[in-house]
Design an enzyme around this catalytic site. Structure first.
Site, PDB file in Angstrom:
ATOM      1  N   GLY A 104      91.598  52.404 -68.728  1.00 52.34           N
ATOM      2  CA  GLY A 104      90.839  51.947 -67.564  1.00 52.34           C
ATOM      3  C   GLY A 104      90.993  50.464 -67.318  1.00 52.34           C
ATOM      4  O   GLY A 104      90.240  49.868 -66.555  1.00 52.34           O
TER       5      GLY A 104
ATOM      6  N   GLY B 159      99.472  48.341 -71.486  1.00 52.73           N
ATOM      7  CA  GLY B 159      99.782  47.238 -72.398  1.00 52.73           C
ATOM      8  C   GLY B 159      98.541  46.516 -72.892  1.00 52.73           C
ATOM      9  O   GLY B 159      98.627  45.685 -73.788  1.00 52.73           O
TER      10      GLY B 159
ATOM     11  N   LYS C 169     101.886  33.178 -74.141  1.00 51.65           N
ATOM     12  CA  LYS C 169     103.151  32.553 -74.554  1.00 51.65           C
ATOM     13  C   LYS C 169     103.962  32.096 -73.343  1.00 51.65           C
ATOM     14  O   LYS C 169     104.728  31.130 -73.422  1.00 51.65           O
ATOM     15  CB  LYS C 169     103.968  33.500 -75.440  1.00 51.65           C
ATOM     16  CG  LYS C 169     103.584  33.399 -76.901  1.00 51.65           C
ATOM     17  CD  LYS C 169     102.187  33.865 -77.143  1.00 51.65           C
ATOM     18  CE  LYS C 169     101.325  33.336 -78.162  1.00 51.65           C
ATOM     19  NZ  LYS C 169     100.025  33.935 -78.302  1.00 51.65           N
TER      20      LYS C 169
ATOM     21  N   ALA D  50      87.209  56.287 -69.822  1.00 47.71           N
ATOM     22  CA  ALA D  50      86.799  57.503 -70.539  1.00 47.71           C
ATOM     23  C   ALA D  50      85.414  57.320 -71.131  1.00 47.71           C
ATOM     24  O   ALA D  50      85.082  56.247 -71.637  1.00 47.71           O
ATOM     25  CB  ALA D  50      87.796  57.782 -71.669  1.00 47.71           C
TER      26      ALA D  50
ATOM     27  N   GLY E 107      85.489  26.236 -79.626  1.00 48.93           N
ATOM     28  CA  GLY E 107      86.100  27.143 -80.610  1.00 48.93           C
ATOM     29  C   GLY E 107      87.514  26.696 -80.916  1.00 48.93           C
ATOM     30  O   GLY E 107      88.383  26.736 -80.038  1.00 48.93           O
TER      31      GLY E 107
ATOM     32  N   GLY F  26      89.795  28.039 -82.983  1.00 48.51           N
ATOM     33  CA  GLY F  26      90.655  29.053 -83.582  1.00 48.51           C
ATOM     34  C   GLY F  26      91.988  29.060 -82.853  1.00 48.51           C
ATOM     35  O   GLY F  26      92.256  28.204 -82.007  1.00 48.51           O
TER      36      GLY F  26
ATOM     37  N   ASP G  67      92.477  46.671 -82.756  1.00 44.43           N
ATOM     38  CA  ASP G  67      91.363  45.731 -82.913  1.00 44.43           C
ATOM     39  C   ASP G  67      90.032  46.431 -83.181  1.00 44.43           C
ATOM     40  O   ASP G  67      89.131  45.850 -83.788  1.00 44.43           O
ATOM     41  CB  ASP G  67      91.222  44.868 -81.649  1.00 44.43           C
ATOM     42  CG  ASP G  67      92.312  43.810 -81.536  1.00 44.43           C
ATOM     43  OD1 ASP G  67      93.237  43.814 -82.379  1.00 44.43           O
ATOM     44  OD2 ASP G  67      92.251  42.987 -80.597  1.00 44.43           O
TER      45      ASP G  67
ATOM     46  N   HIS H 272     123.988  27.571 -91.653  1.00 41.40           N
ATOM     47  CA  HIS H 272     123.785  26.160 -91.357  1.00 41.40           C
ATOM     48  C   HIS H 272     124.289  25.874 -89.957  1.00 41.40           C
ATOM     49  O   HIS H 272     125.339  26.388 -89.583  1.00 41.40           O
ATOM     50  CB  HIS H 272     124.574  25.308 -92.367  1.00 41.40           C
ATOM     51  CG  HIS H 272     124.460  23.840 -92.116  1.00 41.40           C
ATOM     52  ND1 HIS H 272     123.298  23.143 -92.352  1.00 41.40           N
ATOM     53  CD2 HIS H 272     125.346  22.941 -91.620  1.00 41.40           C
ATOM     54  CE1 HIS H 272     123.480  21.871 -92.038  1.00 41.40           C
ATOM     55  NE2 HIS H 272     124.716  21.722 -91.581  1.00 41.40           N
TER      56      HIS H 272
HETATM   57  P1  FAD Z   1      93.741  46.205 -76.467  1.00 40.26           P
HETATM   58  O1  FAD Z   1      95.048  45.511 -76.300  1.00 40.26           O
HETATM   59  O2  FAD Z   1      92.521  45.409 -76.339  1.00 40.26           O
HETATM   60  O3  FAD Z   1      93.757  47.436 -75.496  1.00 40.26           O
HETATM   61  C1  FAD Z   1      92.678  48.280 -75.328  1.00 40.26           C
HETATM   62  C2  FAD Z   1      92.820  48.982 -73.990  1.00 40.26           C
HETATM   63  O4  FAD Z   1      91.882  50.047 -73.942  1.00 40.26           O
HETATM   64  C3  FAD Z   1      92.504  48.103 -72.784  1.00 40.26           C
HETATM   65  O5  FAD Z   1      93.511  48.263 -71.807  1.00 40.26           O
HETATM   66  C4  FAD Z   1      91.170  48.642 -72.269  1.00 40.26           C
HETATM   67  O6  FAD Z   1      91.018  48.495 -70.885  1.00 40.26           O
HETATM   68  C5  FAD Z   1      91.290  50.116 -72.662  1.00 40.26           C
HETATM   69  N1  FAD Z   1      90.018  50.805 -72.847  1.00 40.26           N
HETATM   70  C6  FAD Z   1      89.001  50.460 -73.674  1.00 40.26           C
HETATM   71  N2  FAD Z   1      88.013  51.358 -73.606  1.00 40.26           N
HETATM   72  C7  FAD Z   1      88.409  52.302 -72.716  1.00 40.26           C
HETATM   73  C8  FAD Z   1      87.822  53.484 -72.205  1.00 40.26           C
HETATM   74  N3  FAD Z   1      86.617  53.899 -72.607  1.00 40.26           N
HETATM   75  N4  FAD Z   1      88.502  54.195 -71.290  1.00 40.26           N
HETATM   76  C9  FAD Z   1      89.726  53.791 -70.858  1.00 40.26           C
HETATM   77  N5  FAD Z   1      90.326  52.688 -71.302  1.00 40.26           N
HETATM   78  C10 FAD Z   1      89.681  51.952 -72.220  1.00 40.26           C
HETATM   79  N6  FAD Z   1      98.019  39.117 -81.038  1.00 40.26           N
HETATM   80  C11 FAD Z   1      99.205  38.895 -81.637  1.00 40.26           C
HETATM   81  O7  FAD Z   1      99.605  39.679 -82.507  1.00 40.26           O
HETATM   82  N7  FAD Z   1      99.977  37.823 -81.298  1.00 40.26           N
HETATM   83  C12 FAD Z   1      99.584  36.920 -80.357  1.00 40.26           C
HETATM   84  O8  FAD Z   1     100.301  35.958 -80.076  1.00 40.26           O
HETATM   85  C13 FAD Z   1      98.346  37.135 -79.711  1.00 40.26           C
HETATM   86  N8  FAD Z   1      97.917  36.299 -78.745  1.00 40.26           N
HETATM   87  C14 FAD Z   1      96.746  36.550 -78.110  1.00 40.26           C
HETATM   88  C15 FAD Z   1      96.338  35.670 -77.105  1.00 40.26           C
HETATM   89  C16 FAD Z   1      95.156  35.887 -76.429  1.00 40.26           C
HETATM   90  C17 FAD Z   1      94.740  34.947 -75.342  1.00 40.26           C
HETATM   91  C18 FAD Z   1      94.365  37.039 -76.751  1.00 40.26           C
HETATM   92  C19 FAD Z   1      93.090  37.307 -76.011  1.00 40.26           C
HETATM   93  C20 FAD Z   1      94.761  37.908 -77.738  1.00 40.26           C
HETATM   94  C21 FAD Z   1      95.951  37.675 -78.430  1.00 40.26           C
HETATM   95  N9  FAD Z   1      96.390  38.526 -79.449  1.00 40.26           N
HETATM   96  C22 FAD Z   1      97.579  38.273 -80.086  1.00 40.26           C
HETATM   97  C23 FAD Z   1      95.590  39.683 -79.892  1.00 40.26           C
HETATM   98  C24 FAD Z   1      96.138  40.976 -79.280  1.00 40.26           C
HETATM   99  O9  FAD Z   1      96.110  40.878 -77.886  1.00 40.26           O
HETATM  100  C25 FAD Z   1      95.316  42.163 -79.754  1.00 40.26           C
HETATM  101  O10 FAD Z   1      95.318  42.193 -81.166  1.00 40.26           O
HETATM  102  C26 FAD Z   1      95.882  43.488 -79.244  1.00 40.26           C
HETATM  103  O11 FAD Z   1      95.960  43.479 -77.846  1.00 40.26           O
HETATM  104  C27 FAD Z   1      94.996  44.644 -79.705  1.00 40.26           C
HETATM  105  O12 FAD Z   1      95.527  45.850 -79.260  1.00 40.26           O
HETATM  106  P2  FAD Z   1      94.640  47.158 -79.130  1.00 40.26           P
HETATM  107  O13 FAD Z   1      95.596  48.245 -78.800  1.00 40.26           O
HETATM  108  O14 FAD Z   1      93.781  47.294 -80.311  1.00 40.26           O
HETATM  109  O15 FAD Z   1      93.640  46.909 -77.916  1.00 40.26           O
END
Ligand code: FAD
Length: 466
Positions: free
Chosen positions: A37, A42, A54, A121, A185, A187, A312, A445
Site C-alpha cells: 500500500g 521497493g 545515495k 492489507a 539525531g 545517527g 525491519d 595496485h
Molecule cells: P520497507 O522497505 O519499509 O517496506 C515495507 C513496505 O510495506 C512499504 O512499502 C509499506 O508501504 C508496505 N506496507 C506496510 N504495511 C502494509 C500493509 N498493511 N498493507 C500493504 N502494504 C504495507 N538500509 C541499507 O541497508 N542501506 C542504506 O544505505 C540505507 N539507507 C537508508 C536511508 C534512509 C533515509 C532510510 C529511511 C532508510 C535507509 N535504509 C538503508 C534502511 C532500509 O530502507 C530498510 O532497512 C529497508 O527498506 C527495510 O525493508 P523492509 O522490506 O523491511 O520494509
C-alpha cells in the site's frame, strides 16, 4: 462487493524484504500474492531510503567538487565558476531513478508470475486479510503469510512532523536547499543527509543526545567524520536535548543545561526508526512479540505456524540487505529447502564523509581479551587514496583476528569510497578467512583494497608500506 482470493503464499509489504521473497517464491513455482500500500514497489529503501539518499549524496558531492574548484582556484589545476544548484531538478533526476527501479521490480515480479495488489492489507486473523484497493475490497486467505511491513520514522511528541519539521522522507524531496538546517539525531541517516545539505551550501547544525556522533560506531571510526563536520563549519551540539520549534528556531538544552535557540528554516528529525506494527491488524494475528518487533526464530518463523516475518519488522539491524536475505531464505523454506538465518556478519555502511564500514566484531566486542590481534593501516600510505584525494582525512582499515589461529573476526574501515570494501569484508568473514588468506591474495595496485591487504600483513607483523 468483496472479491475473495486463495493463494499458497501471501506477502504483505514490497520493500527489500517482501519483494525479494516474492521473486524467489515465484522462481520456486509457489503461487504468490504480494500486497503493498506504499508509494511504489521497493518500499522504504527504493522510494524514500537507500537509493534516493545515495542519489542526493552523489549530487551533493558533485556540487561540492565544483564549488571547491571555484573557491580555491583549482588545487588540481581545474578552475570553475561558482556553481548553482536547482534542487527541484536534482530531486526530479532522483525521482527518475526511483521510477526506473520501481518499474524494474514490477517487471521482475511479473516475470516470476507474482500477482501484485496495490492497497493496504488489514488482517482479521493470522492467515486472512482484506485489502482495500481502488477497485474494491479483496479478501485474501493463504497457506503461508510473510509479513514484511517494514518501519517508519520515530516522531518526537514535542516536535511532530509537519511544516518545517521534516523526516528523512521530506528531506529527500525538498524543492530548495534550506538556508539553515538543524538535524536532530546524529545517527547515520541524519548525518548522511546533514552532510549532503552542507555540501549543497546549507548552514547545518546537528543536535545529538549522546556525547558523540554515530554512537553505534567506535570513536576511531567516527573521528574522521567529526573532523569533516568541524572543518566544514557544521555546528555540533552533543549531549544536548532538542525541544520545540517555533518562530524559526529550535529550542535546545545544551550539555551544561543551558537553554539555547538555534535558528532553522527546516528541522530534520532523524532519531531512529520503529517497526511498522500498527494499522494493519497485527493485534488480530496472535503473534508473540520481542519488544517492539515481531518475534522470529532463526528461520524467520513467528509464533504462529506458517506465518513468517522478515526485514525491519523483525529487529536490528534495520538494513535492506538483511531483509532481502531473510526474504529469499523464507521463500526457500516454504518451498521445502532446509535453511537457517545464521550469518557470520551483516556489514553496515554509513555513507557519510568520509564513509564508514563495519563488519563482524568491533573493538568494544573484544575489549579486555588478550587472545586477539588488532591492526590498522592508514589510507595516507596508500597511493590510490592520495591519487583520488582520499588519503588525508585520517581514514584507515582495521582488522581484528584471533591470536591463536589468525581467523579474522572483525573488519572496519573509514575513508572515502570504503563502502566498496564492505562486500569483501563480509565475504572474508563468511568464509572464515585467516589473516594469511588476505595476506596471500595478490591485491590489485593501485586500489583502496590494498589497505586491507596491508592491515592483514601488519597483523602478521610484516606490513610492507609502513
Ligand atoms: P520497507 O522497505 O519499509 O517496506 C515495507 C513496505 O510495506 C512499504 O512499502 C509499506 O508501504 C508496505 N506496507 C506496510 N504495511 C502494509 C500493509 N498493511 N498493507 C500493504 N502494504 C504495507 N538500509 C541499507 O541497508 N542501506 C542504506 O544505505 C540505507 N539507507 C537508508 C536511508 C534512509 C533515509 C532510510 C529511511 C532508510 C535507509 N535504509 C538503508 C534502511 C532500509 O530502507 C530498510 O532497512 C529497508 O527498506 C527495510 O525493508 P523492509 O522490506 O523491511 O520494509
Amino acid at each position: 462487493m468483496t472479491q475473495t482470493l486463495k493463494t499458497k503464499v501471501l506477502i504483505v509489504g514490497a520493500g527489500t524484504g517482501g519483494y525479494v521473497a516474492g521473486i524467489r517464491c515465484g522462481q520456486l513455482g509457489l503461487e504468490t500474492v504480494l500486497v503493498d500500500g506504499g508509494d511504489g514497489l521497493g518500499g522504504t529503501c527504493l522510494n524514500v531510503g537507500c537509493i534516493p539518499s545515495k542519489a542526493i549524496i552523489h549530487a551533493a558531492g558533485k556540487y561540492e567538487t565544483v564549488a571547491k574548484a571555484a573557491a580555491d582556484g583549482g588545487t588540481l589545476g581545474i578552475t570553475a565558476a561558482a556553481p548553482a544548484v536547482d534542487l527541484a531538478k536534482t530531486v526530479a533526476w532522483k525521482d527518475g531513478i526511483v521510477r526506473k527501479l520501481n518499474a524494474g521490480v514490477a517487471a521482475l515480479l511479473k516475470k516470476a508470475k507474482v500477482k501484485v495488489i496495490n492497497g493496504w492489507a488489514e488482517f482479521a486473523d493470522a492467515k486472512t486479510c482484506t485489502v482495500k484497493t481502488a477497485d474494491g475490497d479483496i479478501r485474501i486467505s493463504a497457506e503461508h503469510v510473510i509479513l514484511a511491513t517494514g518501519s517508519e520514522p520515530v516522531e518526537l511528541p514535542f516536535l511532530p512532523f509537519g511544516g518545517d519539521v521534516i523526516s528523512s522522507t521530506e528531506a529527500l524531496s525538498l524543492d530548495a536547499v534550506p538556508g539553515k538546517l538543524v538535524v536532530v539525531g546524529g545517527g547515520y541517516i541524519g548525518l548522511e543527509l546533514g552532510i549532503a545539505y552542507r555540501k549543497l551550501g546549507a548552514e547545518v547544525a546537528i543536535v545529538e543526545m549522546a556525547d558523540r556522533i554515530l554512537p553505534l560506531y567506535d570513536k576511531a571510526l567516527t573521528d574522521p567524520v567529526h573532523r569533516w563536520l568541524e572543518r566544514h563549519g557544521v555546528q555540533l551540539f552533543l549531549g544536548a536535548r532538542a525541544g520545540g520549534f517555533g518562530d524559526g528556531a529550535l529550542s535546545v538544552t545544551t550539555k551544561d543545561g543551558e537553554p539555547l535557540s538555534i535558528p532553522a528554516d527546516k528541522v530534520l528529525v532523524t532519531v531512529g526508526r520503529k517497526p511498522r506494527t500498527r494499522g494493519w491488524g497485527l493485534e488480530n494475528m496472535g503473534l508473540a512479540m520481542d519488544g517492539p518487533f515481531v518475534k522470529i526464530d532463526d528461520r524467520c518463523a513467528t509464533s504462529m505456524k506458517n506465518v513468517w516475518a522478515v526485514g525491519d519488522l523483525t529487529g536490528e539491524p534495520m538494513l535492506a540487505h538483511k531483509g532481502s536475505a531473510q526474504g529469499e531464505m523464507v521463500a526457500e523454506i516454504i518451498a521445502g529447502k532446509p535453511r537457517r538465518f545464521d550469518p557470520v556478519s551483516i556489514a553496515a555502511v554509513c555513507f557519510t564523509e568520509p564513509e564508514i564500514v563495519s563488519a563482524g566484531l568491533g573493538p568494544a566486542d573484544v575489549e579486555g581479551r588478550d587472545d586477539v590481534i588488532t591492526a590498522m593501516f592508514p589510507f595516507a600510505a596508500i597511493g590510490r587514496a592520495l591519487a583520488i584525494e582520499a588519503g588525508e582525512d585520517g581514514g584507515f582499515v582495521r582488522v581484528i583476528a584471533s591470536k591463536t589461529d589468525h581467523r579474522i573476526l572483525g573488519l572496519q574501515a573509514v575513508g572515502q569510497h570504503v563502502s566498496e570494501l564492505s562486500n569483501s569484508f563480509a565475504q572474508m568473514l563468511e568464509m572464515g578467512a585467516l589473516l594469511e588468506d588476505v595476506a596471500g591474495t595478490i591485491h590489485v595496485h593501485p586500489t583502496l583494497g590494498e589497505a586491507f591487504h596491508e592491515a592483514s600483513l601488519r597483523a602478521l607483523g610484516h606490513a610492507i608500506h609502513i
